[in-house]
Write a protein that holds these residues in place. Structure first.
Motif, PDB file in Angstrom:
ATOM      1  N   ASP A 197     -31.539   2.076   0.749  1.00 10.74           N
ATOM      2  CA  ASP A 197     -33.259   0.884   0.117  1.00 10.74           C
ATOM      3  C   ASP A 197     -33.996   1.850   0.843  1.00 10.74           C
ATOM      4  O   ASP A 197     -34.047   1.973   2.364  1.00 10.74           O
ATOM      5  CB  ASP A 197     -32.854  -0.190   1.337  1.00 10.74           C
ATOM      6  CG  ASP A 197     -31.751  -1.295   0.555  1.00 10.74           C
ATOM      7  OD1 ASP A 197     -31.927  -1.329  -0.800  1.00 10.74           O
ATOM      8  OD2 ASP A 197     -31.538  -2.270   1.444  1.00 10.74           O
TER       9      ASP A 197
ATOM     10  N   SER B 142     -34.381  -1.051  -3.848  1.00 17.86           N
ATOM     11  CA  SER B 142     -33.250  -2.021  -3.402  1.00 17.86           C
ATOM     12  C   SER B 142     -31.865  -0.678  -3.844  1.00 17.86           C
ATOM     13  O   SER B 142     -31.842  -1.099  -5.419  1.00 17.86           O
ATOM     14  CB  SER B 142     -32.737  -2.891  -2.915  1.00 17.86           C
ATOM     15  OG  SER B 142     -31.813  -3.196  -2.839  1.00 17.86           O
ATOM     16  N   GLY B 143     -31.378  -0.508  -3.727  1.00 14.17           N
ATOM     17  CA  GLY B 143     -30.436   0.276  -4.241  1.00 14.17           C
ATOM     18  C   GLY B 143     -29.886   2.115  -5.257  1.00 14.17           C
ATOM     19  O   GLY B 143     -29.411   2.150  -5.987  1.00 14.17           O
TER      20      GLY B 143
ATOM     21  N   ASP C 124     -25.487   3.287  -1.015  1.00 15.52           N
ATOM     22  CA  ASP C 124     -26.624   3.470  -0.892  1.00 15.52           C
ATOM     23  C   ASP C 124     -27.345   3.432  -0.317  1.00 15.52           C
ATOM     24  O   ASP C 124     -27.844   2.399   0.863  1.00 15.52           O
ATOM     25  CB  ASP C 124     -26.976   3.123  -2.407  1.00 15.52           C
ATOM     26  CG  ASP C 124     -26.888   1.230  -1.958  1.00 15.52           C
ATOM     27  OD1 ASP C 124     -27.209   0.779  -1.068  1.00 15.52           O
ATOM     28  OD2 ASP C 124     -26.532   0.636  -3.361  1.00 15.52           O
TER      29      ASP C 124
ATOM     30  N   SER D 239     -26.297   0.250   1.238  1.00 16.49           N
ATOM     31  CA  SER D 239     -25.307  -0.019   2.479  1.00 16.49           C
ATOM     32  C   SER D 239     -23.937   0.962   2.385  1.00 16.49           C
ATOM     33  O   SER D 239     -24.330   2.035   2.693  1.00 16.49           O
ATOM     34  CB  SER D 239     -24.085  -0.729   0.395  1.00 16.49           C
ATOM     35  OG  SER D 239     -24.244   0.351  -0.576  1.00 16.49           O
TER      36      SER D 239
ATOM     37  N   ARG E 115     -21.685  -2.652  -6.068  1.00 16.83           N
ATOM     38  CA  ARG E 115     -22.034  -3.339  -4.461  1.00 16.83           C
ATOM     39  C   ARG E 115     -21.219  -4.325  -4.274  1.00 16.83           C
ATOM     40  O   ARG E 115     -20.194  -4.196  -3.770  1.00 16.83           O
ATOM     41  CB  ARG E 115     -23.244  -3.960  -3.342  1.00 16.83           C
ATOM     42  CG  ARG E 115     -24.017  -2.869  -3.404  1.00 16.83           C
ATOM     43  CD  ARG E 115     -25.618  -3.444  -2.830  1.00 16.83           C
ATOM     44  NE  ARG E 115     -26.841  -1.660  -2.386  1.00 16.83           N
ATOM     45  CZ  ARG E 115     -27.614  -2.448  -1.676  1.00 16.83           C
ATOM     46  NH1 ARG E 115     -28.150  -3.865  -1.550  1.00 16.83           N
ATOM     47  NH2 ARG E 115     -28.135  -1.358  -1.332  1.00 16.83           N
TER      48      ARG E 115
ATOM     49  N   LYS F 133     -27.386  -1.902  -9.304  1.00 11.92           N
ATOM     50  CA  LYS F 133     -27.091  -1.826  -7.792  1.00 11.92           C
ATOM     51  C   LYS F 133     -26.229  -2.912  -7.622  1.00 11.92           C
ATOM     52  O   LYS F 133     -25.036  -2.891  -6.443  1.00 11.92           O
ATOM     53  CB  LYS F 133     -28.315  -2.163  -7.069  1.00 11.92           C
ATOM     54  CG  LYS F 133     -28.769  -2.115  -5.586  1.00 11.92           C
ATOM     55  CD  LYS F 133     -29.103  -2.876  -5.362  1.00 11.92           C
ATOM     56  CE  LYS F 133     -29.738  -4.682  -5.040  1.00 11.92           C
ATOM     57  NZ  LYS F 133     -30.979  -4.669  -4.715  1.00 11.92           N
TER      58      LYS F 133
ATOM     59  N   TYR G  56     -29.330   5.144  -5.299  1.00  7.79           N
ATOM     60  CA  TYR G  56     -27.691   5.771  -5.692  1.00  7.79           C
ATOM     61  C   TYR G  56     -27.523   7.029  -5.952  1.00  7.79           C
ATOM     62  O   TYR G  56     -28.202   7.803  -6.822  1.00  7.79           O
ATOM     63  CB  TYR G  56     -26.776   4.886  -6.166  1.00  7.79           C
ATOM     64  CG  TYR G  56     -25.305   5.440  -6.053  1.00  7.79           C
ATOM     65  CD1 TYR G  56     -24.211   5.895  -4.507  1.00  7.79           C
ATOM     66  CD2 TYR G  56     -24.476   5.516  -7.283  1.00  7.79           C
ATOM     67  CE1 TYR G  56     -23.171   5.792  -5.129  1.00  7.79           C
ATOM     68  CE2 TYR G  56     -23.390   5.772  -7.322  1.00  7.79           C
ATOM     69  CZ  TYR G  56     -22.305   5.868  -6.325  1.00  7.79           C
ATOM     70  OH  TYR G  56     -21.671   6.302  -6.429  1.00  7.79           O
TER      71      TYR G  56
END
Length: 289
Positions: free
Chosen positions: A81, A39-40, A79, A76, A215, A211, A42
């Motif tokens: 997932d 997750s996240g 970034d 987001s 965010r 992350k 970037y």
């Protein structure tokens, strides 16, 4: 959980993965949870670590998705997932075999600079050398005849014997390789056996703290992130009232709450990570002083 199942690496060979695709997968594997979920992701962080352009990052992401090595979606506005497919360890399914990606070789940029087939050959050699017999005696050599290398391994990698010899020459950075009486003697160097000083948990914690801060628009220096990552090591074990399979997810949710609460009275550049303060809030959220 820095693990990649053998079958994921085998799929890289089957799907003719490029060197860049393998590099991205290795990096992603360092920040996955036990279900293979990252997750996240970037783009700027990935490009800095792999020394690639922004456009190449997106190309690699799409090509790994096309080859069914990963799937991904927007996490987001900044970034992604990512899910590493066929790499779920949530049921403690280890019998298929896996590589631990915290070995030093997988953090060495010389390894990232190798050709795709050279990397895949290194994986196959490590699959052999990281078994119990070789780990007990690191000086023990894996022995393979020139004939077997020609008739079996070249077929497996779909390359000529001349190319295979070139790959072995390149891998001398990480393996001792000698030829005697028609047999290759291959022994792993320290980078093959030794693991990074920083633990898997610390690396994972750093990644998820970055992350969350990104965010939530919280300013955080590398030093502050590292300080906080060490402070929350094994923190998920304190969540004894939460089912084991949900503890890491729950801890991430509590981290988000703690970090947001720590900066709720501030705006702009004043929104900075304060590890000690966030840690105290986190303890209260977990349920102990």
């Amino acid at each position: 959980m820095q693990k990649l199942k053998y079958k994921v690496i085998e799929k890289l060979n089957t799907m003719n993965a490029t060197s860049g695709e393998i590099n991205l997968l290795i990096l992603l594997s360092k920040y996955q949870d036990e279900k293979g979920f990252v997750s996240g992701v970037y783009y700027k962080e990935v490009c800095e670590k792999l020394k690639i352009s922004y456009q190449l990052f997106y190309d690699l992401l799409r090509s790994l998705n096309y080859k069914r090595i990963i799937s991904y979606e927007k996490g987001s506005y900044l970034d992604y997932d990512v899910k590493i497919l066929d790499n779920d360890f949530s049921n403690e399914n280890f019998h298929d075999g896996y590589f631990n990606m915290n070995h030093k070789i997988f953090s060495n940029f010389k390894f990232f600079s190798l050709k795709a087939k050279e990397k895949l050959l290194a994986f196959r050699l490590m699959k052999i050398l990281l078994t119990k017999d070789y780990i007990r005696d690191r000086q023990k050599s894996f022995i393979i005849t020139k004939e077997k290398l020609t008739t079996e391994w070249t077929v497996f990698f779909r390359v000529s014997f001349r190319a295979m010899k070139g790959y072995l020459k390149s891998l001398k950075e990480f393996f001792y390789i000698g030829l005697k009486d028609g047999k290759y003697y291959i022994t792993g160097k320290r980078e093959v056996y030794d693991r990074n000083q920083q633990t898997e948990e610390e690396q994972y914690n750093e990644f998820r703290i970055r992350k969350i801060c990104r965010r939530e628009k919280v300013n955080a220096s590398t030093e502050k992130i590292m300080e906080f990552a060490k402070a929350i090591n094994r923190k998920s074990q304190k969540l004894c009232y939460v089912p084991k399979e949900k503890r890491e997810t729950t801890l991430t949710e509590l981290l988000v709450q703690a970090i947001k609460k720590s900066v709720e009275k501030y705006k702009g550049e004043e929104r900075c990570l304060n590890p000690a303060y966030v840690h105290s809030i986190l303890n209260k959220l977990i349920g102990y002083q």
